[in-house]
Design a protein around this motif. Sequence first.
Motif, PDB file in Angstrom:
ATOM      1  N   LEU A 190      51.995  57.027  31.803  1.00 55.55           N
ATOM      2  CA  LEU A 190      50.840  56.682  32.644  1.00 55.55           C
ATOM      3  C   LEU A 190      49.844  57.823  32.625  1.00 55.55           C
ATOM      4  N   GLN A 191      48.565  57.446  32.599  1.00 53.95           N
ATOM      5  CA  GLN A 191      47.473  58.406  32.766  1.00 53.95           C
ATOM      6  C   GLN A 191      46.463  57.766  33.689  1.00 53.95           C
ATOM      7  N   ARG A 192      46.183  58.434  34.821  1.00 53.26           N
ATOM      8  CA  ARG A 192      45.315  57.827  35.830  1.00 53.26           C
ATOM      9  C   ARG A 192      44.317  58.872  36.330  1.00 53.26           C
ATOM     10  N   GLU A 193      43.032  58.563  36.168  1.00 51.89           N
ATOM     11  CA  GLU A 193      41.993  59.428  36.702  1.00 51.89           C
ATOM     12  C   GLU A 193      41.836  59.186  38.206  1.00 51.89           C
ATOM     13  N   LEU A 194      41.602  60.264  38.926  1.00 50.44           N
ATOM     14  CA  LEU A 194      41.417  60.215  40.374  1.00 50.44           C
ATOM     15  C   LEU A 194      40.128  60.957  40.711  1.00 50.44           C
ATOM     16  N   PRO A 195      38.986  60.321  40.490  1.00 49.69           N
ATOM     17  CA  PRO A 195      37.700  61.000  40.717  1.00 49.69           C
ATOM     18  C   PRO A 195      37.415  61.198  42.203  1.00 49.69           C
ATOM     19  N   CYS A 196      36.579  62.158  42.504  1.00 46.70           N
ATOM     20  CA  CYS A 196      36.177  62.457  43.881  1.00 46.70           C
ATOM     21  C   CYS A 196      34.664  62.435  43.969  1.00 46.70           C
ATOM     22  N   ALA A 197      34.162  61.631  44.893  1.00 49.59           N
ATOM     23  CA  ALA A 197      32.724  61.548  45.122  1.00 49.59           C
ATOM     24  C   ALA A 197      32.502  60.721  46.368  1.00 49.59           C
ATOM     25  N   GLU A 198      31.293  60.724  46.842  1.00 48.39           N
ATOM     26  CA  GLU A 198      30.954  59.943  48.028  1.00 48.39           C
ATOM     27  C   GLU A 198      31.227  58.460  47.773  1.00 48.39           C
ATOM     28  N   GLY A 199      31.896  57.820  48.731  1.00 52.65           N
ATOM     29  CA  GLY A 199      32.150  56.393  48.634  1.00 52.65           C
ATOM     30  C   GLY A 199      33.401  56.017  47.875  1.00 52.65           C
ATOM     31  N   LEU A 200      34.129  56.982  47.333  1.00 56.28           N
ATOM     32  CA  LEU A 200      35.343  56.672  46.585  1.00 56.28           C
ATOM     33  C   LEU A 200      36.563  56.745  47.495  1.00 56.28           C
ATOM     34  N   GLY A 201      37.638  56.070  47.063  1.00 56.36           N
ATOM     35  CA  GLY A 201      38.879  56.088  47.821  1.00 56.36           C
ATOM     36  C   GLY A 201      38.717  55.479  49.194  1.00 56.36           C
ATOM     37  N   LYS A 202      39.626  55.833  50.099  1.00 61.09           N
ATOM     38  CA  LYS A 202      39.544  55.323  51.471  1.00 61.09           C
ATOM     39  C   LYS A 202      38.593  56.151  52.327  1.00 61.09           C
ATOM     40  N   ALA A 203      38.355  57.382  51.908  1.00 61.97           N
ATOM     41  CA  ALA A 203      37.399  58.248  52.607  1.00 61.97           C
ATOM     42  C   ALA A 203      37.112  59.447  51.720  1.00 61.97           C
ATOM     43  N   SER A 204      35.896  59.949  51.809  1.00 61.69           N
ATOM     44  CA  SER A 204      35.518  61.139  51.051  1.00 61.69           C
ATOM     45  C   SER A 204      34.766  62.100  51.954  1.00 61.69           C
ATOM     46  N   VAL A 205      35.084  63.382  51.801  1.00 65.64           N
ATOM     47  CA  VAL A 205      34.473  64.425  52.618  1.00 65.64           C
ATOM     48  C   VAL A 205      33.913  65.496  51.695  1.00 65.64           C
ATOM     49  N   TRP A 206      32.687  65.918  51.978  1.00 66.03           N
ATOM     50  CA  TRP A 206      32.068  67.004  51.230  1.00 66.03           C
ATOM     51  C   TRP A 206      32.507  68.327  51.843  1.00 66.03           C
ATOM     52  N   ARG A 207      33.173  69.168  51.042  1.00 64.20           N
ATOM     53  CA  ARG A 207      33.614  70.481  51.500  1.00 64.20           C
ATOM     54  C   ARG A 207      32.576  71.515  51.083  1.00 64.20           C
ATOM     55  N   ALA A 208      31.683  71.826  52.023  1.00 68.35           N
ATOM     56  CA  ALA A 208      30.528  72.668  51.697  1.00 68.35           C
ATOM     57  C   ALA A 208      30.946  74.064  51.251  1.00 68.35           C
TER      58      ALA A 208
END
Length: 772
Positions: A609-627
């Motif tokens: 298995l190979q699975r990308e897990l991108p991070c950005a606003e609106g992805l997943g169940k919730a996304s938070v910007w870590r300033a």
Amino acid sequence: MQTAIARLLFVTAFPALLAAGISERTGQGFRLAQAQEAEYTVSFAGMPEPLPGEVAPSRQALAIGRVEPSARQVAQYGRLELAVDLRATYDNPYDPDDVRLDAVFTAPSGKQLAVPGFFLVKHRREVRDGNEIMTAEDNGTWKVRFAPRETGPHRWKLKLKDRTGEVEGGVGRFQAVAGASPGFIGKSAADPHYLAFDNGQGYFAIGHNLPIYHTTGQLGVEAMRKFAAAGENFNRWWMSSRGLGIEWMDKLGWYRQDVAARIDTVLDLAEELGLYYMMCMDTHQDFREGGWQKNPFNAANGGPCASPADWFTNQEARRLYRNRLRYTVARWGYSPHVLCWEFGNEFEGWADSPNEIKLPWHKEMADCLRRIDPFGHLITTSFWGHTGPEEFWSLENIDIVQTHCYTNNDGNVAEPVRRFCLHQWERFQKPHIFGEFGIRSHTTTADKDPQGWAIHNSLWAGLFSFSAGGPMPWWHEQYIDKLDLYFHFTALANFTRELPLGTARWQPLATAAPEFVDKDRTPEIRDAVVVPINRWGKPEQDEFTILPDGTVADGRAPQRLLHGAGHRDLKNPSTFVVNYPRQGRFVVHVDKVSHSGLLRIWIDGDLALQRELPCAEGLGKASVWRAQWRLWETTYDEDIAIGVPAGEHRIRIENSGKDWVAVNKYTFTGCRIVDRPDVLVCGMKTGELAMLWLQNRSSSWYNHAGGGPVGRLDPFELTAKGLGDGKHRLEWWETWKGRLERAEEIEVRQGQCTLVVPGLATDVALKIKPIR
């Protein structure tokens, strides 16, 4: 006083504001540019000079004037307060290098105690419209506070020093009489892992965290009363910028007297309610990010430190800290309700400050505090890394070891709590306080465990694993108070009330492995679930063998974070060696991902298995910007699975993304054979008493919240060993409310007895007492 009556014409330059104000009372508002006529009364009163609370320099010839004791007769461990009329030359009355008042008390035994004096601005406490207000009433007086440990006649003598010289005088005496207080809390003489009062009575700490004293909403004093009503006897106060910190003034070395007066209030109430406090003198939030920007020690604010690390090494910063220690001891050291001093909350949080500079600082300040505290309060510190760095606990004057743990997974909390408690018990001959506990460190808890099963399981696991107090849960306002979960602490208080914790030496109770009463019972096939440990750093192990009973060989555990390219030095991918009796699945529950992840799983060297897990606003169940790191963190809360053929396999998992992937659990379906009761056994004994806590391992907070089945265990047997021969009383305690359910008589022969547990839905506590 003069009174003037004026008639003014208002042109509505702020029509919306005025309309809102009138509407509240009359229901009528103003139209734009409408003129209105109003009448009001203005009163003028003469202002005192100086204003109450103002502290001015002094330029008087050095002398000790009248000394007025608060009483001529004081109860043992009660407070004697001396009001000292002194004259001196100084600019800052809080700086002992500028002006210094000391008292020497001589006890009936001849023992002498040096007690520092302090400057106090008297405040009056009021509650108006639900807000607590402290109002200055004078411009400061000099005080000395003392609590007699001995009964009988005591004498005192004062010393005063300023830049012009030194004088002695102000002698006096008082009588100490027997009182009701058990005294100060220290390390138990019977068992160094526990706490006891001066009179020998044991003390077991039960409480939850409310570190910030609130002056609005639920006031701090109101919360204290709720603690005490539930049977709690312990809490921590943070002496921080947002809490009861005294040094957060514009000028370093000056102390907030309204806050100091509030500490006076809470310690008086603690005496009334039987509460004891860990006084935490700093917290990491004030030494990182926005907290450091506002910190008066910061050079940008005129302080002596260019960085938080300088706070540990800068000579002036250390001098100022020693002065604060002196003031703290002078004002509150008299109180037996200060259980201990805690240097700081979670020292990993001091930004860019390695242990190489924190360790000598801790030694210096612990030695200093031991010298200046005549009452000998215990001293501790804390770290967020679970059991913390052992070199700190090994310091001579660090008296209490601590653990802080947020599991951040869905596992049974009783097991890591027990593991951490036993770790501290085995390594240190010191009391262990589990200072913070929770199932989540940065997300809500009330929605995940509304009944408080994690609180329940952690408290009972800690009690039965040699902790000097129950693990202290977090989230007072949003969780414990909101959902009225105080009964968990009441239950533990009920059970421990008669236990000799602090008055006897405790050892592990040996037991044989539990067995089902029905010897012909068919073994069950279940999933093996491995819960990673939440620890930063490079994993020490990279291979984990899953045994037939579902446990990991050699007690190993993978770490929660799978590091990627962002921390190549911390990468150490995990390989699981596991036998599948039949075809099944390997399931990875991904929680959070930082920056982006790329999950890869191999079976026997082949990529499955190979699975990308991108991070950005609106992805997943919730996304938070870590300033602070300029990246997105996305919560997936998702199972990622592959099929696995029957037979033994090597399953390797790796993250090749930009940063870390957090894994809450690994599941190997059908790989666990249950032929014994799946019960956690925690046993302890003294010379006269043994006790057991038996927990159905499926009775976890996650399963009770619907995450899995909570299956009742069939009847099973358990043999306890190392008991005294003869008849014993066996008590069965219900633990949810802390009630004795039933008792029976049993016989111990050759040091052993077999207990029959008639099924177990959740957990049960047992006491085994000899019958004389």
